[in-house]
Design a protein around this motif. Structure first.
Motif, PDB file in Angstrom:
ATOM      1  N   SER A 166       0.833  -1.208   0.000  1.00 31.58           N
ATOM      2  CA  SER A 166       0.000   0.000   0.000  1.00 31.58           C
ATOM      3  C   SER A 166       0.863   1.251   0.000  1.00 31.58           C
ATOM      4  O   SER A 166       0.602   2.212  -0.742  1.00 31.58           O
ATOM      5  CB  SER A 166      -0.921   0.006   1.228  1.00 31.58           C
ATOM      6  N   LYS A 167       1.906   1.252   0.834  1.00 34.62           N
ATOM      7  CA  LYS A 167       2.805   2.404   0.886  1.00 34.62           C
ATOM      8  C   LYS A 167       3.542   2.586  -0.445  1.00 34.62           C
ATOM      9  O   LYS A 167       3.740   3.709  -0.912  1.00 34.62           O
ATOM     10  CB  LYS A 167       3.805   2.241   2.032  1.00 34.62           C
ATOM     11  N   ALA A 168       3.969   1.477  -1.043  1.00 36.58           N
ATOM     12  CA  ALA A 168       4.677   1.567  -2.326  1.00 36.58           C
ATOM     13  C   ALA A 168       3.769   2.148  -3.412  1.00 36.58           C
ATOM     14  O   ALA A 168       4.205   2.957  -4.241  1.00 36.58           O
ATOM     15  CB  ALA A 168       5.183   0.187  -2.734  1.00 36.58           C
ATOM     16  N   ALA A 169       2.497   1.749  -3.412  1.00 37.13           N
ATOM     17  CA  ALA A 169       1.560   2.291  -4.388  1.00 37.13           C
ATOM     18  C   ALA A 169       1.339   3.783  -4.165  1.00 37.13           C
ATOM     19  O   ALA A 169       1.275   4.573  -5.125  1.00 37.13           O
ATOM     20  CB  ALA A 169       0.225   1.546  -4.297  1.00 37.13           C
ATOM     21  N   ALA A 170       1.237   4.191  -2.903  1.00 35.02           N
ATOM     22  CA  ALA A 170       1.063   5.614  -2.599  1.00 35.02           C
ATOM     23  C   ALA A 170       2.286   6.415  -3.046  1.00 35.02           C
ATOM     24  O   ALA A 170       2.158   7.544  -3.552  1.00 35.02           O
ATOM     25  CB  ALA A 170       0.816   5.806  -1.108  1.00 35.02           C
ATOM     26  N   GLU A 171       3.477   5.843  -2.876  1.00 37.97           N
ATOM     27  CA  GLU A 171       4.696   6.512  -3.332  1.00 37.97           C
ATOM     28  C   GLU A 171       4.677   6.668  -4.849  1.00 37.97           C
ATOM     29  O   GLU A 171       5.016   7.739  -5.385  1.00 37.97           O
ATOM     30  CB  GLU A 171       5.933   5.739  -2.890  1.00 37.97           C
ATOM     31  N   ALA A 172       4.316   5.611  -5.565  1.00 41.34           N
ATOM     32  CA  ALA A 172       4.288   5.680  -7.027  1.00 41.34           C
ATOM     33  C   ALA A 172       3.301   6.746  -7.502  1.00 41.34           C
ATOM     34  O   ALA A 172       3.576   7.500  -8.437  1.00 41.34           O
ATOM     35  CB  ALA A 172       3.929   4.309  -7.608  1.00 41.34           C
ATOM     36  N   TRP A 173       2.164   6.819  -6.836  1.00 41.97           N
ATOM     37  CA  TRP A 173       1.158   7.819  -7.201  1.00 41.97           C
ATOM     38  C   TRP A 173       1.716   9.239  -6.981  1.00 41.97           C
ATOM     39  O   TRP A 173       1.539  10.127  -7.815  1.00 41.97           O
ATOM     40  CB  TRP A 173      -0.095   7.601  -6.363  1.00 41.97           C
ATOM     41  N   THR A 174       2.402   9.418  -5.865  1.00 43.47           N
ATOM     42  CA  THR A 174       2.972  10.730  -5.549  1.00 43.47           C
ATOM     43  C   THR A 174       4.064  11.102  -6.546  1.00 43.47           C
ATOM     44  O   THR A 174       4.192  12.271  -6.947  1.00 43.47           O
ATOM     45  CB  THR A 174       3.514  10.731  -4.112  1.00 43.47           C
ATOM     46  N   LEU A 175       4.857  10.134  -6.982  1.00 44.84           N
ATOM     47  CA  LEU A 175       5.897  10.407  -7.970  1.00 44.84           C
ATOM     48  C   LEU A 175       5.296  10.764  -9.332  1.00 44.84           C
ATOM     49  O   LEU A 175       5.876  11.553 -10.081  1.00 44.84           O
ATOM     50  CB  LEU A 175       6.842   9.211  -8.089  1.00 44.84           C
ATOM     51  N   ALA A 176       4.144  10.202  -9.639  1.00 44.02           N
ATOM     52  CA  ALA A 176       3.443  10.597 -10.865  1.00 44.02           C
ATOM     53  C   ALA A 176       2.982  12.054 -10.773  1.00 44.02           C
ATOM     54  O   ALA A 176       3.056  12.813 -11.749  1.00 44.02           O
ATOM     55  CB  ALA A 176       2.252   9.670 -11.109  1.00 44.02           C
ATOM     56  N   LEU A 177       2.510  12.446  -9.589  1.00 47.33           N
ATOM     57  CA  LEU A 177       2.152  13.852  -9.369  1.00 47.33           C
ATOM     58  C   LEU A 177       3.377  14.740  -9.544  1.00 47.33           C
ATOM     59  O   LEU A 177       3.299  15.821 -10.146  1.00 47.33           O
ATOM     60  CB  LEU A 177       1.563  14.019  -7.971  1.00 47.33           C
ATOM     61  N   ALA A 178       4.516  14.292  -9.026  1.00 47.38           N
ATOM     62  CA  ALA A 178       5.752  15.061  -9.170  1.00 47.38           C
ATOM     63  C   ALA A 178       6.098  15.252 -10.637  1.00 47.38           C
ATOM     64  O   ALA A 178       6.578  16.326 -11.050  1.00 47.38           O
ATOM     65  CB  ALA A 178       6.897  14.357  -8.446  1.00 47.38           C
ATOM     66  N   ASP A 179       5.869  14.237 -11.447  1.00 50.34           N
ATOM     67  CA  ASP A 179       6.145  14.360 -12.880  1.00 50.34           C
ATOM     68  C   ASP A 179       5.212  15.380 -13.519  1.00 50.34           C
ATOM     69  O   ASP A 179       5.609  16.142 -14.409  1.00 50.34           O
ATOM     70  CB  ASP A 179       6.006  12.999 -13.556  1.00 50.34           C
TER      71      ASP A 179
END
Length: 251
Positions: A166-179
């Motif tokens: 769950s944490k890894a998915a939240a990180e990936a989502w946040t990195l997409a926002l960063a992009d």
């Protein structure tokens, strides 16, 4: 009523999701001390009111308010963001502190009901706050979306499969926002950043009081986390956007 004019975040408006927990309370206190106008949200109205009152009492010149928001409802999250921007004229930050943990003794004993719960708490709420606040943060000249994550996302353990995933998915989502922020910045680079603050686990005074003999090795005190949150605004957006900021040794 306006926030105090002293401090590195004077004039900034920062929202805190999950503001009623120990980390949220520490963040409200430190952000108010730094001069920000702070708007907390939590599903627990009683605990949120206590957290907001504590921050107001500690920093009499600060503007600290609270909204009871169901962040599992995207429309409610969007309405919250719209209210903040309408009332205060801007949004300079969203600090995502919605948490939760479930685990098991072994991998084979993993209960998928834990995943169902953690997917909502740790992923869905991140999706909703990011979608609700992204455009307002882009309008800031120094906006920040900050996810608080765990080292286990990078090195999962057998009994923490649901939590770590769950944490890894939240990180990936946040990195997409960063992009998205990177692309919006164009050749000049982003003025708004999405970043991940990584801890092993959090500790606070009540935990120490309950377990006076425990060492809590590698844990991050919620006050130190709050200090790090404020510090992200003092770093250039281009340097922190899309990065994991480690408050514990990398696994």
């Amino acid at each position: 009523m306006t926030s105090n004019n002293n401090g590195p975040l004077a004039g900034r408006v920062v929202a805190v999701a999950g503001a009623a927990g120990p980390a949220g309370r520490a963040a409200l206190l430190r952000l108010a001390e730094a001069g920000a106008t702070v708007v907390g949200a939590d599903a627990d109205a009683g605990r949120l009111a206590e957290a907001v009152d504590a921050a107001r009492y500690a920093h009499g010149g600060a503007t600290v308010t609270g909204d009871t928001v169901d962040l599992l409802d995207l429309d409610a999250a969007r309405a919250w963001a719209a209210r903040i921007e309408k009332e205060f004229g801007r949004i300079d930050g969203l600090v995502h502190l919605v948490g939760g943990w479930r685990g098991s003794a072994t991998f084979a004993e993993t209960d998928l009901a834990d995943w169902d719960l953690l997917e909502k708490l740790l992923i869905r709420t991140v999706q909703h706050t990011s979608l609700a606040f992204a455009e307002a943060l882009k309008r800031s000249d120094n906006g920040r979306y900050l996810l608080i994550s765990a080292a286990g996302a990078s090195k999962p353990t057998a009994g923490n499969a649901a939590y770590s995933a769950s944490k890894a998915a939240a990180e990936a989502w946040t990195l997409a926002l960063a992009d998205d922020f990177r692309k919006a910045g164009g050749e000049e680079g982003p003025s708004t950043a999405a970043a991940i603050l990584v801890v092993k686990a959090l500790v606070h005074d009540a935990m120490r009081a309950e377990r006076p003999g425990a060492k809590f090795a590698g844990f991050t005190d919620v006050k130190d986390l709050a200090e790090a949150i404020v510090g992200v605004w003092e770093q250039p957006a281009q340097e922190v956007n899309g990065n994991r900021l480690w408050l514990t040794p990398k696994p």
